[in-house]
Scaffold this motif. Sequence first.
Motif, PDB file in Angstrom:
ATOM      1  N   VAL A 167       0.835  -1.202   0.000  1.00 57.54           N
ATOM      2  CA  VAL A 167       0.000   0.000   0.000  1.00 57.54           C
ATOM      3  C   VAL A 167       0.872   1.256   0.000  1.00 57.54           C
ATOM      4  O   VAL A 167       0.640   2.196  -0.777  1.00 57.54           O
ATOM      5  N   LEU A 168       1.882   1.295   0.856  1.00 59.39           N
ATOM      6  CA  LEU A 168       2.755   2.469   0.913  1.00 59.39           C
ATOM      7  C   LEU A 168       3.539   2.650  -0.383  1.00 59.39           C
ATOM      8  O   LEU A 168       3.744   3.774  -0.836  1.00 59.39           O
ATOM      9  N   GLU A 169       3.976   1.542  -0.970  1.00 58.16           N
ATOM     10  CA  GLU A 169       4.706   1.623  -2.240  1.00 58.16           C
ATOM     11  C   GLU A 169       3.800   2.140  -3.354  1.00 58.16           C
ATOM     12  O   GLU A 169       4.239   2.901  -4.222  1.00 58.16           O
ATOM     13  N   LYS A 170       2.537   1.741  -3.314  1.00 54.64           N
ATOM     14  CA  LYS A 170       1.564   2.221  -4.298  1.00 54.64           C
ATOM     15  C   LYS A 170       1.378   3.737  -4.176  1.00 54.64           C
ATOM     16  O   LYS A 170       1.092   4.428  -5.162  1.00 54.64           O
ATOM     17  N   GLU A 171       1.585   4.258  -2.973  1.00 55.95           N
ATOM     18  CA  GLU A 171       1.496   5.697  -2.717  1.00 55.95           C
ATOM     19  C   GLU A 171       2.780   6.426  -3.113  1.00 55.95           C
ATOM     20  O   GLU A 171       2.896   7.635  -2.913  1.00 55.95           O
ATOM     21  N   GLY A 172       3.766   5.690  -3.617  1.00 57.78           N
ATOM     22  CA  GLY A 172       5.002   6.313  -4.082  1.00 57.78           C
ATOM     23  C   GLY A 172       6.132   6.348  -3.073  1.00 57.78           C
ATOM     24  O   GLY A 172       7.138   7.031  -3.274  1.00 57.78           O
ATOM     25  N   ASN A 173       5.992   5.586  -1.969  1.00 57.01           N
ATOM     26  CA  ASN A 173       7.026   5.563  -0.934  1.00 57.01           C
ATOM     27  C   ASN A 173       7.978   4.380  -1.128  1.00 57.01           C
ATOM     28  O   ASN A 173       7.592   3.338  -1.651  1.00 57.01           O
ATOM     29  N   LYS A 174       9.196   4.546  -0.686  1.00 56.73           N
ATOM     30  CA  LYS A 174      10.127   3.427  -0.614  1.00 56.73           C
ATOM     31  C   LYS A 174      10.128   2.926   0.822  1.00 56.73           C
ATOM     32  O   LYS A 174      10.324   3.704   1.762  1.00 56.73           O
ATOM     33  N   VAL A 175       9.901   1.631   0.999  1.00 61.09           N
ATOM     34  CA  VAL A 175       9.826   1.039   2.334  1.00 61.09           C
ATOM     35  C   VAL A 175      11.092   0.220   2.569  1.00 61.09           C
ATOM     36  O   VAL A 175      11.374  -0.720   1.834  1.00 61.09           O
ATOM     37  N   SER A 176      11.838   0.585   3.607  1.00 61.80           N
ATOM     38  CA  SER A 176      13.105  -0.113   3.859  1.00 61.80           C
ATOM     39  C   SER A 176      12.975  -1.224   4.887  1.00 61.80           C
ATOM     40  O   SER A 176      13.801  -2.126   4.943  1.00 61.80           O
ATOM     41  N   LEU A 177      11.910  -1.186   5.719  1.00 62.36           N
ATOM     42  CA  LEU A 177      11.814  -2.148   6.819  1.00 62.36           C
ATOM     43  C   LEU A 177      10.370  -2.273   7.279  1.00 62.36           C
ATOM     44  O   LEU A 177       9.656  -1.279   7.392  1.00 62.36           O
TER      45      LEU A 177
END
Length: 281
Positions: A167-177
Amino acid sequence: DYVLRYLLHWTQYGIESMSDMNTTKGNVAHEYIERLFKANNYDVDKSIKMHNTKYSEMVEQCVLEKGCIMYLEANRIEYMSFIETLKLSVYSLLMFIKTNNLKVDGTEAEYTVEFSEIGKITAKIDLLLSNDKGEKIIVDMKWNEGKTYQKKLENGTALQLMLYKKVLEKEGNKVSLVGFYVLPQRKFLTSSKNLPTSEIVEQVGEEVDYDKDFTRVCNAYKYRINQIKEGTIDNADGLEMADIQYHKDMATMNLYPLEKDYNNDDLKNKPYGNVYKILKG
């Protein structure tokens, strides 16, 4: 049960009972942490100072509003133990954030996105952090004294973390952990090898390919929807895996695996819920 309770918000009719103690503790802990950060506009140093000086009065208010069952005489010892454990646990969490120079982006951070394969998904993230590169860290907080969340990570079945990440990646964020912070154990559990510095961080299981898992989940969703539309879905609870059509199609159609029985890998898991529920609505 998950769909009925959390997605449709339907509950059993005519049965009123108090929450179990672990749920109550979790509710109070979530409320306290959210109030602490919001009262200090998500500033970590100010939150540490307030936690050290005003913990007792703040947590008392949270118990009054979210966990009054704790005031029963029978729960007095458990209540005192909980108050002390929560204080230590929140301090460890605050120091984890400060030591790694992380920023608190929000508590109960809610994001809703639409996936072409499975439709709308809402993620409500207990604690959302970011590092100095702007990469997100998803913390799902749990009050659990057993090995439930260690086992999810060991077995690669922490679908909640996977969906939050997508979901966060779909919002354009990079998730590291992504990981679970198990409050009574003061442990941040993750399958990632990209570990920050802290005594509370513990790497559990093999690193998961969340993109691969998401593809399998989407395929499984479409498979089940087609079954429902065609009226062919079968009740396979407790049956031999080898006899279940879904299991037979799993490899060729790249489906997410069925959950195995706890005591026998050859059998499909049985649901824990009551199939005879009477529902509101």
